[in-house]
Design a protein around this motif. Sequence first.
Motif, short mmCIF file in Angstrom:
data_model
loop_
_atom_site.label_atom_id
_atom_site.label_comp_id
_atom_site.label_asym_id
_atom_site.label_seq_id
_atom_site.Cartn_x
_atom_site.Cartn_y
_atom_site.Cartn_z
N LYS A 111 121.50 80.26 81.00
CA LYS A 111 120.37 79.42 81.41
C LYS A 111 120.31 78.15 80.57
O LYS A 111 120.00 77.07 81.07
CB LYS A 111 119.05 80.19 81.28
CG LYS A 111 118.88 81.27 82.31
CD LYS A 111 118.72 80.65 83.68
CE LYS A 111 118.43 81.69 84.72
NZ LYS A 111 118.40 81.15 86.07
N LYS A 112 120.61 78.26 79.30
CA LYS A 112 120.63 77.10 78.42
C LYS A 112 121.67 76.09 78.91
O LYS A 112 121.40 74.89 78.98
CB LYS A 112 120.94 77.53 76.99
CG LYS A 112 121.06 76.41 76.00
CD LYS A 112 121.40 76.95 74.63
CE LYS A 112 121.83 75.86 73.70
NZ LYS A 112 122.27 76.39 72.39
N ARG A 121 114.12 85.30 75.07
CA ARG A 121 115.23 85.98 74.40
C ARG A 121 114.71 86.74 73.18
O ARG A 121 115.05 87.91 72.97
CB ARG A 121 116.28 84.95 73.97
CG ARG A 121 117.45 85.58 73.21
CD ARG A 121 118.23 84.58 72.41
NE ARG A 121 117.33 83.88 71.49
CZ ARG A 121 117.56 82.69 70.98
NH1 ARG A 121 118.66 82.05 71.27
NH2 ARG A 121 116.71 82.14 70.15
N PHE A 164 120.52 84.12 78.13
CA PHE A 164 119.96 82.94 77.49
C PHE A 164 120.99 81.81 77.46
O PHE A 164 120.69 80.67 77.80
CB PHE A 164 119.51 83.28 76.06
CG PHE A 164 119.13 82.06 75.26
CD1 PHE A 164 117.89 81.44 75.45
CD2 PHE A 164 120.00 81.52 74.32
CE1 PHE A 164 117.54 80.32 74.72
CE2 PHE A 164 119.65 80.40 73.59
CZ PHE A 164 118.42 79.79 73.79
N LEU A 216 112.73 79.73 77.13
CA LEU A 216 113.87 80.65 77.20
C LEU A 216 114.11 81.34 75.87
O LEU A 216 114.39 82.55 75.81
CB LEU A 216 115.14 79.90 77.62
CG LEU A 216 115.28 79.56 79.09
CD1 LEU A 216 116.53 78.71 79.31
CD2 LEU A 216 115.35 80.81 79.94
N GLY A 217 114.00 80.57 74.78
CA GLY A 217 114.18 81.15 73.44
C GLY A 217 113.15 82.23 73.17
O GLY A 217 113.46 83.29 72.60
N LEU A 234 113.71 75.11 77.29
CA LEU A 234 114.56 75.78 76.31
C LEU A 234 113.72 76.62 75.34
O LEU A 234 114.11 77.74 74.98
CB LEU A 234 115.40 74.76 75.53
CG LEU A 234 116.59 74.17 76.27
CD1 LEU A 234 117.20 73.04 75.46
CD2 LEU A 234 117.63 75.23 76.57
N LEU A 287 120.94 72.20 80.15
CA LEU A 287 121.59 71.07 79.47
C LEU A 287 122.41 70.22 80.44
O LEU A 287 122.57 69.02 80.22
CB LEU A 287 122.44 71.56 78.30
CG LEU A 287 121.65 72.16 77.14
CD1 LEU A 287 122.59 72.73 76.08
CD2 LEU A 287 120.70 71.13 76.53
#
Length: 164
Positions: free
Chosen positions: A156-157, A143, A153, A139-140, A136, A161
């Motif tokens: 994918k998040k 982004r 984002f 990914l952040g 995560l 999860l």
Amino acid sequence: MSDLRSDIAAAAARMPRRFGANRAIHNLAEQLLDGETVEALALGSWGGGTGLVVVTDHRLLLLRDDVKGQRVEDVQRRDIASVEWATGTFGGLSVHTNSNKLRVRAMHDKAGREIADLLRSRPAPAVQEPDVLGQLAKLGALRDAGVLSEEEFAAKKAELLERL
């Protein structure tokens, strides 16, 4: 049994008796996970019938496949707390987890000892849990760098999860 996977065929060849298990042996590959390898097979009575006892590198499987249908129970090897073998021509195997106890009766002594010894001697390989928090964070960062849109984002998040 030449149409079987090599690991299943090798374990089946070591079984002291196989009467009544051919259907389960032939359908065993369908129950295995990708990359899972069969180490030992035996016959035993459990859950009101006779079925196949299977030790893989990841699990203990109890598989019954007969005219009444298919029944499968499994325990991850990492969850096994203790194993007991009651000796005799046809002995019994007890497998304890923190929350359950599986009992298999009427197992041939040689096969039952082999299975008990396998379960005691080699714990299952550790299953690597996904590092969701680390993924995560990456990914952040993607982004924030403009590589991923907010929608990409979020998608994918949500995928990550769901793995928890």
